[in-house]
Write a protein that holds these residues in place. Structure first.
Motif, short mmCIF file in Angstrom:
data_model
loop_
_atom_site.label_atom_id
_atom_site.label_comp_id
_atom_site.label_asym_id
_atom_site.label_seq_id
_atom_site.Cartn_x
_atom_site.Cartn_y
_atom_site.Cartn_z
N VAL A 132 -7.45 -4.33 6.62
CA VAL A 132 -7.53 -3.74 5.28
C VAL A 132 -8.98 -3.54 4.85
CG1 VAL A 132 -5.35 -4.80 4.56
CG2 VAL A 132 -7.52 -5.99 4.11
N GLU A 133 -9.13 -2.67 3.88
CA GLU A 133 -10.40 -2.58 3.15
C GLU A 133 -10.17 -3.32 1.83
OE1 GLU A 133 -12.97 0.77 0.75
OE2 GLU A 133 -11.85 1.39 2.54
N SER A 134 -10.99 -4.34 1.54
CA SER A 134 -10.74 -5.18 0.37
C SER A 134 -12.05 -5.47 -0.36
CB SER A 134 -10.08 -6.49 0.79
OG SER A 134 -10.97 -7.26 1.61
N VAL A 135 -11.89 -5.90 -1.59
CA VAL A 135 -13.04 -6.35 -2.38
C VAL A 135 -12.64 -7.63 -3.10
CG1 VAL A 135 -13.97 -4.03 -2.72
CG2 VAL A 135 -12.34 -4.94 -4.36
N PRO A 136 -13.56 -8.60 -3.22
CA PRO A 136 -13.23 -9.83 -3.93
C PRO A 136 -13.16 -9.59 -5.44
CG PRO A 136 -15.51 -9.88 -3.23
CD PRO A 136 -14.92 -8.64 -2.63
N VAL A 137 -12.22 -10.25 -6.06
CA VAL A 137 -12.07 -10.17 -7.51
C VAL A 137 -12.69 -11.39 -8.17
CG1 VAL A 137 -10.37 -10.08 -9.39
CG2 VAL A 137 -10.00 -8.77 -7.31
N GLY A 138 -12.83 -12.46 -7.40
CA GLY A 138 -13.36 -13.71 -7.92
C GLY A 138 -12.24 -14.68 -8.23
N GLU A 139 -12.58 -15.73 -8.97
CA GLU A 139 -11.58 -16.73 -9.34
C GLU A 139 -10.86 -16.31 -10.60
OE1 GLU A 139 -13.68 -20.41 -9.64
OE2 GLU A 139 -13.48 -20.83 -7.49
N ALA A 177 -8.98 -14.48 -5.71
CA ALA A 177 -8.11 -13.32 -5.53
C ALA A 177 -8.93 -12.16 -4.97
CB ALA A 177 -7.47 -12.93 -6.85
N TYR A 178 -8.24 -11.24 -4.31
CA TYR A 178 -8.88 -10.10 -3.66
C TYR A 178 -8.04 -8.85 -3.94
CZ TYR A 178 -11.28 -13.84 -1.22
OH TYR A 178 -12.02 -14.96 -0.94
N GLU A 179 -8.72 -7.74 -4.02
CA GLU A 179 -8.03 -6.48 -4.21
C GLU A 179 -7.97 -5.72 -2.89
OE1 GLU A 179 -8.38 -2.17 -6.55
OE2 GLU A 179 -9.76 -3.81 -7.05
N ILE A 180 -6.77 -5.27 -2.55
CA ILE A 180 -6.60 -4.45 -1.35
C ILE A 180 -6.84 -3.00 -1.75
CG2 ILE A 180 -5.02 -3.72 0.48
CD1 ILE A 180 -5.84 -6.66 0.63
N ALA A 213 0.83 -1.20 0.00
CA ALA A 213 0.00 0.00 0.00
C ALA A 213 0.87 1.26 0.00
CB ALA A 213 -0.93 -0.01 1.22
N ALA A 214 1.94 1.22 0.77
CA ALA A 214 2.86 2.37 0.82
C ALA A 214 3.56 2.56 -0.52
CB ALA A 214 3.88 2.18 1.94
N MET A 215 3.93 1.46 -1.18
CA MET A 215 4.54 1.54 -2.52
C MET A 215 3.60 2.21 -3.51
SD MET A 215 6.44 -2.12 -3.08
CE MET A 215 8.13 -2.43 -2.55
#
Length: 397
Positions: free
Chosen positions: A366-373, A385-388, A286-288
């Motif tokens: 974290v706050e995340s959302v699923p991306v799916g398979e 997979a999930y998105e941060i 996240a910092a990157m």
């Protein structure tokens, strides 16, 4: 009248106190005159009746000055002088030659043999005392110089020993610096320091198996950019990019595994264990992303269309040093490394994609959302997979 030799410099071979004078003459009356006059001036006087006895007493008593008659039976004075000056341990003792002859040839021969001064008989009292004092002053100065020379030689020897010790210490430090340099290719400075301090850095880099979190990141559009941009522009962008991300790697105490062009692989939990390795990895990602945003704006102004994506996976891997004597790398071998790389490939610009195991370790932070398979290259089945979206917790990281 002066009694002691305290007026003369002292060292480990200083004058006796009072100064010791050896008078050598085959005439007893002359010896008695010398004894009375010199003792009256505070000197210790020893006598010898011929050259052989005088030479023996020089060796046994080590006088500070010798009054030596030239004409004597058994061994004449000139022969005695030659023998004294040929002996390294005795040659510094001054010799005043005593002669009754007016012929200067005896004096010249005696001085040429090594005599330091001369007197003629009969003795004139003031001349005798003056010559004796002069020779003793010279002897005292000689002894001081000799003592200081020995002291300097001792100090030089000690300095040479210190230099040898210093050279050995420097060699050991150079070896340690080289070892530290090898470690710093893989580790952040604070971790490398700890490894060296522990004395087991080489052991830590031997092949082993451990659960790790792997972060893989690269630039979107870099291949197209590198094909069209000037080499200087490409290297400038890479320099800015690596410098920016390097600060975050060091700050979060990650282990830089390798550069692959614009790709960077960072490992957490090896070679030193880190209980919160997945949290640190996600926090660093996240910092990157935030840090690269500033560069992205400048790149856009230069018409460089570059994005930034990250993939993170967690799992067991075989880790250690690979390569040969002249070149070695620290490598993470296994599915977890491939998983992170494939997630990075799928990530869009500014997107951080993580595996299910990574999300499980940091879900509350974290706050995340699923991306799916996602169907990832090299994997038989689709992978969740999930998105941060945002890092929330552990501000101390």
């Amino acid at each position: 009248m002066p009694r002691s030799g305290s007026c003369f410099p002292r060292g480990d071979r200083a004058l006796h106190d009072p100064p010791r004078i050896l008078a050598v003459d085959d005439t007893p009356e002359n010896l008695e005159i010398l004894r009375m006059r010199l003792e009256a001036n505070g000197y210790e006087v020893v006598t010898a009746a011929d050259g052989e006895e005088g030479l023996a007493k020089v060796r046994s008593l080590r006088p500070d000055l010798i009054l030596l008659d030239i004409m004597m039976p058994k061994l004449d004075g000139i022969s005695v002088v030659r023998m004294l000056k040929a002996d390294v341990s005795l040659r510094s003792i001054p010799v005043i030659l005593v002669t009754a002859k007016a012929d200067t040839r005896d004096v010249v021969e005696g001085l040429d043999a090594g005599g330091d001064d001369y007197l003629t008989k009969p003795f004139e009292h003031r001349a005798l005392v003056a010559r004796v004092r002069s020779m003793l002053r010279q002897k005292a100065l000689y002894d001081t110089v000799e003592s200081q020379t020995r002291l300097l030689e001792g100090q030089a020897a000690q300095l040479a020993a210190w230099n040898r010790s210093l050279e050995q210490t420097v060699a050991e430090q150079v070896t340690e610096i080289e070892r530290m340099g090898r470690l710093r290719r893989f580790l952040p400075a604070q971790v490398a320091d700890l490894v060296v301090a522990a004395g087991n850095g080489d052991a830590l880099l031997q092949s082993h198996r451990r659960e790790v979190t792997v972060v893989f990141c690269d630039l979107r559009g870099f291949t197209a950019f590198a094909e069209t941009a000037e080499p200087e522009e490409v290297m400038t962008v890479l320099g800015e990019y690596h410098s920016c991300l390097g600060e975050q790697i060091v700050r979060h105490e990650g282990t830089l595994e390798r550069f692959v062009g614009d790709g960077i692989v960072v490992v957490f939990n090896d070679p030193l264990p880190c209980a919160d390795h997945t949290e640190r990895a996600v926090s660093m990602a996240a910092a990157m992303r935030d840090a690269i945003d500033e560069h992205s704006e400048r790149w856009r102004k230069r018409d460089y269309l570059l994005g930034f994506g990250i993939g993170i996976a967690r799992g067991h891997a075989t880790i250690g040093r690979i390569g040969f004597d002249q070149r070695a790398d620290y490598a993470v071998i296994g599915t977890v490394s491939n998983h992170a790389a494939r997630l990075c490939e799928e990530a869009k610009s500014r997107q951080i994609l993580v595996s299910q195991r990574v999300l499980g370790a940091v879900e509350s932070l974290v706050e995340s959302v699923p991306v799916g398979e996602l169907t990832l290259k090299g994997f038989r089945r689709p992978m969740l997979a999930y998105e941060i979206v945002r890092w929330l917790g552990r501000s101390s990281l």
